[in-house]
Design an enzyme around this catalytic site. Structure first.
Site, PDB file in Angstrom:
ATOM      1  N   THR A 148       0.184  -0.865  -0.063  1.00 46.42           N
ATOM      2  CA  THR A 148      -0.273   0.310  -0.592  1.00 46.42           C
ATOM      3  C   THR A 148       1.027   1.115  -0.181  1.00 46.42           C
ATOM      4  O   THR A 148      -0.096   2.262  -0.253  1.00 46.42           O
ATOM      5  CB  THR A 148      -0.533   0.078   1.093  1.00 46.42           C
ATOM      6  N   ASP A 149       2.025   0.984   0.071  1.00 42.18           N
ATOM      7  CA  ASP A 149       3.032   2.894   0.431  1.00 42.18           C
ATOM      8  C   ASP A 149       4.524   1.939  -0.650  1.00 42.18           C
ATOM      9  O   ASP A 149       5.526   2.435  -0.449  1.00 42.18           O
ATOM     10  CB  ASP A 149       2.842   2.567   1.254  1.00 42.18           C
ATOM     11  N   LEU A 150       3.967   1.662  -1.629  1.00 39.97           N
ATOM     12  CA  LEU A 150       4.940   1.189  -2.537  1.00 39.97           C
ATOM     13  C   LEU A 150       5.880   2.860  -3.148  1.00 39.97           C
ATOM     14  O   LEU A 150       4.996   3.223  -4.166  1.00 39.97           O
ATOM     15  CB  LEU A 150       4.538   0.085  -3.954  1.00 39.97           C
ATOM     16  N   ASN A 193      11.389   2.913  -0.746  1.00 36.40           N
ATOM     17  CA  ASN A 193      10.838   1.308  -0.193  1.00 36.40           C
ATOM     18  C   ASN A 193      11.446  -0.048  -1.104  1.00 36.40           C
ATOM     19  O   ASN A 193      10.812  -1.370  -1.358  1.00 36.40           O
ATOM     20  CB  ASN A 193       9.961   1.039  -0.238  1.00 36.40           C
TER      21      ASN A 193
END
Length: 234
Positions: free
Chosen positions: A165-167, A171
């Site tokens: 959900t936070d690509l 990251n």
């Protein structure tokens, strides 16, 4: 995975990786007093990089972001031990490793209950000799084949039905052997179907565009086509 149940907390750990006392390893002071702190990074809080008896590791305390995080810094509603963020990330990392995705190995996770809320911590592998895409692209462009490898790694994650959900480009790491890694799976989960997968890719593209607009990275829109080709197996 071993489970240690105490009065107000539960600790899950991999006994093949963790040789230290599980009750001590979530305290930065334990590592500082042992002279085992090898670095730190600032985000929502401080991530401590420590040298365990087996591997280098990253110690992270879960903290909220956004406006609500200014009011409630690090507490979450307790709905059961297996619903805690630390347990779920620990399990998700193991699932991804079994699926062949390059992610950090989880070493230990903890949740501490206080009435109807809990706080949590995670100790996971620090990928050796790796840098995130931002720090790399500040210095030099990446070749097309590397973008294809990034796309291939994301596809492996999606084939395991994991929604990151936070690509974003903070990251995604590349180590000194040219191996691509994906990190930071807090609030990520398995999800059926395929219609959410493009949203992950769109979010990643926006993070490239954001850093490019700040003139922080060497990148252009054509590079994302190479990533998509890798994702699609071309």
């Amino acid at each position: 995975m071993k489970t240690l149940q105490l009065d107000n907390q539960t600790i899950w750990y991999d006994e093949t990786l963790l040789k230290e006392d599980p009750q001590q390893v979530f305290c930065p002071e334990f590592w500082q007093n042992s002279g085992k702190v090898i670095g730190s990074a600032q985000g929502r809080g401080t991530t401590w990089f420590v040298q365990t008896a087996t591997i280098a590791a990253a110690l992270r305390h879960y903290r909220r972001g956004g406006l609500f995080g200014k009011l409630v810094n690090d507490s979450y509603r307790f709905n059961g031990w297996q619903q805690t963020r630390s347990y779920q990330e620990f399990q998700l990392l193991n699932l991804l490793i079994e699926a062949g995705v390059n992610v950090p190995r989880p070493i230990a996770a903890r949740a501490v209950k206080n009435w109807f809320s809990y706080r949590a911590d995670l100790l996971s592998e620090k990928i050796p000799n790796a840098r995130d895409l931002v720090s790399i692209l500040i210095e030099k462009p990446l070749p097309a084949k590397m973008y294809k490898k990034i796309g291939q790694e994301i596809r492996k994650m999606h084939d395991a039905q994991v929604n990151h959900t936070d690509l974003n480009i903070h990251n995604i790491l590349i180590d000194d052997q040219g191996k691509v890694w994906i990190i930071d799976f807090d609030k990520c989960f398995q999800q059926s179907g395929d219609n959410w997968k493009q949203g992950n890719l769109d979010r990643l593209k926006r993070s490239f565009e954001k850093e490019e607009s700040k003139r922080a990275v060497v990148w252009n829109q054509d590079k994302f086509n190479f990533l998509c080709n890798g994702y699609q197996g071309k």
